[in-house]
Scaffold this active site. Structure first.
Site, PDB file in Angstrom:
ATOM      1  N   HIS A 166      31.779  40.770  40.260  1.00 25.47           N
ATOM      2  CA  HIS A 166      32.429  40.194  41.446  1.00 25.47           C
ATOM      3  C   HIS A 166      32.040  40.899  42.737  1.00 25.47           C
ATOM      4  O   HIS A 166      31.614  40.265  43.714  1.00 25.47           O
ATOM      5  CB  HIS A 166      33.947  40.244  41.285  1.00 25.47           C
ATOM      6  CG  HIS A 166      34.694  39.725  42.467  1.00 25.47           C
ATOM      7  ND1 HIS A 166      35.040  40.520  43.544  1.00 25.47           N
ATOM      8  CD2 HIS A 166      35.131  38.475  42.773  1.00 25.47           C
ATOM      9  CE1 HIS A 166      35.670  39.782  44.433  1.00 25.47           C
ATOM     10  NE2 HIS A 166      35.739  38.542  44.002  1.00 25.47           N
ATOM     11  N   HIS A 168      39.836  33.057  34.877  1.00 19.01           N
ATOM     12  CA  HIS A 168      39.231  33.632  36.082  1.00 19.01           C
ATOM     13  C   HIS A 168      38.533  34.951  35.742  1.00 19.01           C
ATOM     14  O   HIS A 168      39.180  35.878  35.237  1.00 19.01           O
ATOM     15  CB  HIS A 168      40.341  33.858  37.106  1.00 19.01           C
ATOM     16  CG  HIS A 168      39.885  34.417  38.406  1.00 19.01           C
ATOM     17  ND1 HIS A 168      40.474  35.507  38.997  1.00 19.01           N
ATOM     18  CD2 HIS A 168      38.890  34.023  39.251  1.00 19.01           C
ATOM     19  CE1 HIS A 168      39.881  35.758  40.143  1.00 19.01           C
ATOM     20  NE2 HIS A 168      38.917  34.878  40.323  1.00 19.01           N
ATOM     21  N   ARG A 169      37.240  35.020  36.006  1.00 18.63           N
ATOM     22  CA  ARG A 169      36.392  36.165  35.613  1.00 18.63           C
ATOM     23  C   ARG A 169      36.593  36.456  34.116  1.00 18.63           C
ATOM     24  O   ARG A 169      36.589  37.618  33.696  1.00 18.63           O
ATOM     25  CB  ARG A 169      36.682  37.410  36.448  1.00 18.63           C
ATOM     26  CG  ARG A 169      36.645  37.171  37.954  1.00 18.63           C
ATOM     27  CD  ARG A 169      36.812  38.442  38.758  1.00 18.63           C
ATOM     28  NE  ARG A 169      37.373  38.160  40.069  1.00 18.63           N
ATOM     29  CZ  ARG A 169      37.845  39.054  40.920  1.00 18.63           C
ATOM     30  NH1 ARG A 169      37.768  40.343  40.609  1.00 18.63           N
ATOM     31  NH2 ARG A 169      38.351  38.709  42.080  1.00 18.63           N
ATOM     32  N   ASP A 209      44.107  34.363  35.791  1.00 21.94           N
ATOM     33  CA  ASP A 209      43.709  35.615  35.124  1.00 21.94           C
ATOM     34  C   ASP A 209      44.278  35.687  33.706  1.00 21.94           C
ATOM     35  O   ASP A 209      43.878  36.538  32.923  1.00 21.94           O
ATOM     36  CB  ASP A 209      44.244  36.827  35.907  1.00 21.94           C
ATOM     37  CG  ASP A 209      43.700  36.914  37.321  1.00 21.94           C
ATOM     38  OD1 ASP A 209      42.693  36.241  37.616  1.00 21.94           O
ATOM     39  OD2 ASP A 209      44.296  37.662  38.129  1.00 21.94           O
ATOM     40  N   LYS A 212      28.763  34.030  46.091  1.00 18.96           N
ATOM     41  CA  LYS A 212      29.367  34.628  47.286  1.00 18.96           C
ATOM     42  C   LYS A 212      28.467  34.365  48.505  1.00 18.96           C
ATOM     43  O   LYS A 212      27.232  34.361  48.376  1.00 18.96           O
ATOM     44  CB  LYS A 212      29.548  36.136  47.082  1.00 18.96           C
ATOM     45  CG  LYS A 212      30.523  36.493  45.967  1.00 18.96           C
ATOM     46  CD  LYS A 212      31.933  36.138  46.352  1.00 18.96           C
ATOM     47  CE  LYS A 212      32.934  36.523  45.271  1.00 18.96           C
ATOM     48  NZ  LYS A 212      34.236  35.866  45.456  1.00 18.96           N
ATOM     49  N   ASP A 252      31.344  35.364  38.746  1.00 21.92           N
ATOM     50  CA  ASP A 252      30.711  35.651  40.045  1.00 21.92           C
ATOM     51  C   ASP A 252      29.355  36.294  39.797  1.00 21.92           C
ATOM     52  O   ASP A 252      29.192  37.074  38.854  1.00 21.92           O
ATOM     53  CB  ASP A 252      31.572  36.647  40.838  1.00 21.92           C
ATOM     54  CG  ASP A 252      33.013  36.186  40.937  1.00 21.92           C
ATOM     55  OD1 ASP A 252      33.304  35.355  41.811  1.00 21.92           O
ATOM     56  OD2 ASP A 252      33.847  36.649  40.129  1.00 21.92           O
ATOM     57  N   GLU A 263      35.466  31.092  34.905  1.00 20.03           N
ATOM     58  CA  GLU A 263      34.897  31.281  36.242  1.00 20.03           C
ATOM     59  C   GLU A 263      34.202  32.623  36.250  1.00 20.03           C
ATOM     60  O   GLU A 263      34.661  33.581  35.602  1.00 20.03           O
ATOM     61  CB  GLU A 263      36.033  31.247  37.278  1.00 20.03           C
ATOM     62  CG  GLU A 263      35.573  31.251  38.729  1.00 20.03           C
ATOM     63  CD  GLU A 263      35.520  32.616  39.384  1.00 20.03           C
ATOM     64  OE1 GLU A 263      35.183  32.676  40.565  1.00 20.03           O
ATOM     65  OE2 GLU A 263      35.814  33.643  38.724  1.00 20.03           O
ATOM     66  N   GLU A 320      30.389  31.120  40.747  1.00 19.49           N
ATOM     67  CA  GLU A 320      30.652  31.243  42.190  1.00 19.49           C
ATOM     68  C   GLU A 320      29.530  32.043  42.847  1.00 19.49           C
ATOM     69  O   GLU A 320      29.168  33.131  42.389  1.00 19.49           O
ATOM     70  CB  GLU A 320      31.999  31.931  42.469  1.00 19.49           C
ATOM     71  CG  GLU A 320      32.244  31.981  43.971  1.00 19.49           C
ATOM     72  CD  GLU A 320      33.463  32.778  44.415  1.00 19.49           C
ATOM     73  OE1 GLU A 320      34.295  33.174  43.588  1.00 19.49           O
ATOM     74  OE2 GLU A 320      33.549  33.010  45.637  1.00 19.49           O
TER      75      GLU A 320
HETATM   76  O1  G3P Z   1      36.733  30.729  42.483  1.00 20.66           O
HETATM   77  C1  G3P Z   1      37.747  31.132  43.286  1.00 20.66           C
HETATM   78  C2  G3P Z   1      38.047  32.579  43.241  1.00 20.66           C
HETATM   79  O2  G3P Z   1      37.387  33.193  42.195  1.00 20.66           O
HETATM   80  C3  G3P Z   1      37.682  33.214  44.547  1.00 20.66           C
HETATM   81  O3  G3P Z   1      38.185  34.489  44.624  1.00 20.66           O
HETATM   82  O4  G3P Z   1      37.719  36.837  44.958  1.00 20.66           O
HETATM   83  O5  G3P Z   1      38.296  36.040  42.717  1.00 20.66           O
HETATM   84  O6  G3P Z   1      36.097  35.514  43.672  1.00 20.66           O
HETATM   85  P1  G3P Z   1      37.527  35.767  43.958  1.00 20.66           P
HETATM   86 CA    CA Z   2      35.229  34.215  41.934  1.00 23.35          CA
END
Ligand code: G3P
Ligand code: CA
Length: 251
Positions: free
Chosen positions: A51, A9-10, A238, A119, A38, A36, A117
């Site tokens: 993000h 994640h990120r 994470d 937003k 953003d 993942e 992702e």
């Molecule tokens: O992809 C799902 C998750 O990343 C959404 O939450 O806030 O980490 O972008 P956030």
């Molecule tokens: Ca995200």
């Protein structure tokens, strides 16, 4: 049962500065099957990987990303705020917010999957879907890309522009008849909040969809193990190294 994929994640934001090349590199080195990320848009229309809609939390700057030119954004440190992380090194201070193009180029040789992702507020940028698709087409090489958003209209426009794009609807609700949504909108997956998937009797489990679903964001060992046992398709975390070790029976 098919092996569960682990996405960072990120990148590997539990241990490295989120959404930076450093973080994506860490996720790859830890063995993540995907990452993942953003995206946001700068004042001069560049797609950058960060993000928040402001730079305050993750850099040494202040203000909205959309008020920065790419040149000005690149002057900010995307690593120095993470100097409390155990693995911090002074060289992190030189880390910059990457463009989407830079991240795609970085990932391309590795065959690692990437989830972009979008937003919901990006929908105000007319043509954002085309910009993202063109960037992926130019720089993504063989990387499997999954586009996700809570905002259904952007997903539908992406699909209209490229019928073969992998689209996933982000959800933080239970969704009765989820399979019908997937087939009607030709979604490759649904990205579902872990809390929903861990609730007994959720619609995704009842409809036998768990093997195609990606769960976010799962950091507790017990929850990772529960979702592995249920056969969830992908776990986003994470801490990819920890989730991989649990999946592979190393701990
Ligand atoms: O992809 C799902 C998750 O990343 C959404 O939450 O806030 O980490 O972008 P956030
Ligand atoms: Ca995200």
């Amino acid at each position: 049962m098919k092996k569960t994929n682990i996405y960072g994640h990120r990148g590997a934001m539990g241990t490295h500065p989120e959404n930076t090349l450093l973080s994506f590199q860490a996720a790859l080195e830890q063995g993540a099957d995907g990452v993942e990320l953003d995206i946001q848009v700068t004042k001069d229309g560049e797609l950058v990987v960060i993000h928040d809609d402001t730079v305050d939390r993750t850099t040494d700057g202040t203000g909205y990303v959309h008020d920065y030119s790419l040149h000005k954004l690149k002057a900010l440190s995307a690593g120095c705020r993470f100097n409390h992380f155990p693995e911090y090194e002074p060289s992190w201070d030189q880390e910059r917010i990457p463009t989407l193009q830079e991240v795609l180029c970085f990932l391309a040789p590795f065959g690692t999957e990437a989830n972009i992702e979008l937003k919901p507020h990006l929908a105000k940028h007319k043509g954002i879907e085309r910009r993202v698709l063109e960037t992926v087409q130019a720089w993504g090489s063989q990387t499997k890309i999954i586009y996700s958003s809570f905002h259904m209209p952007m997903l539908l426009r992406l699909k209209q522009l490229n019928n073969t794009a992998n689209i996933a609807w982000l959800l933080n609700i239970n969704l009765p008849l989820a399979a019908d949504y997937m087939s009607c909108f030709q979604f490759e997956s649904l990205h579902v909040d872990r809390k929903i998937l861990l609730t007994e009797g959720n619609a995704f489990e009842q409809e036998g969809l768990l093997s195609v679903i990606r769960a976010w964001t799962v950091n507790q060992d017990q929850e990772i193990q529960q979702l592995l046992a249920k056969g969830v398709g992908t776990i986003m975390t994470d801490y990819p190294s920890r989730a991989i070790a649990l999946r592979d029976g190393m701990i």
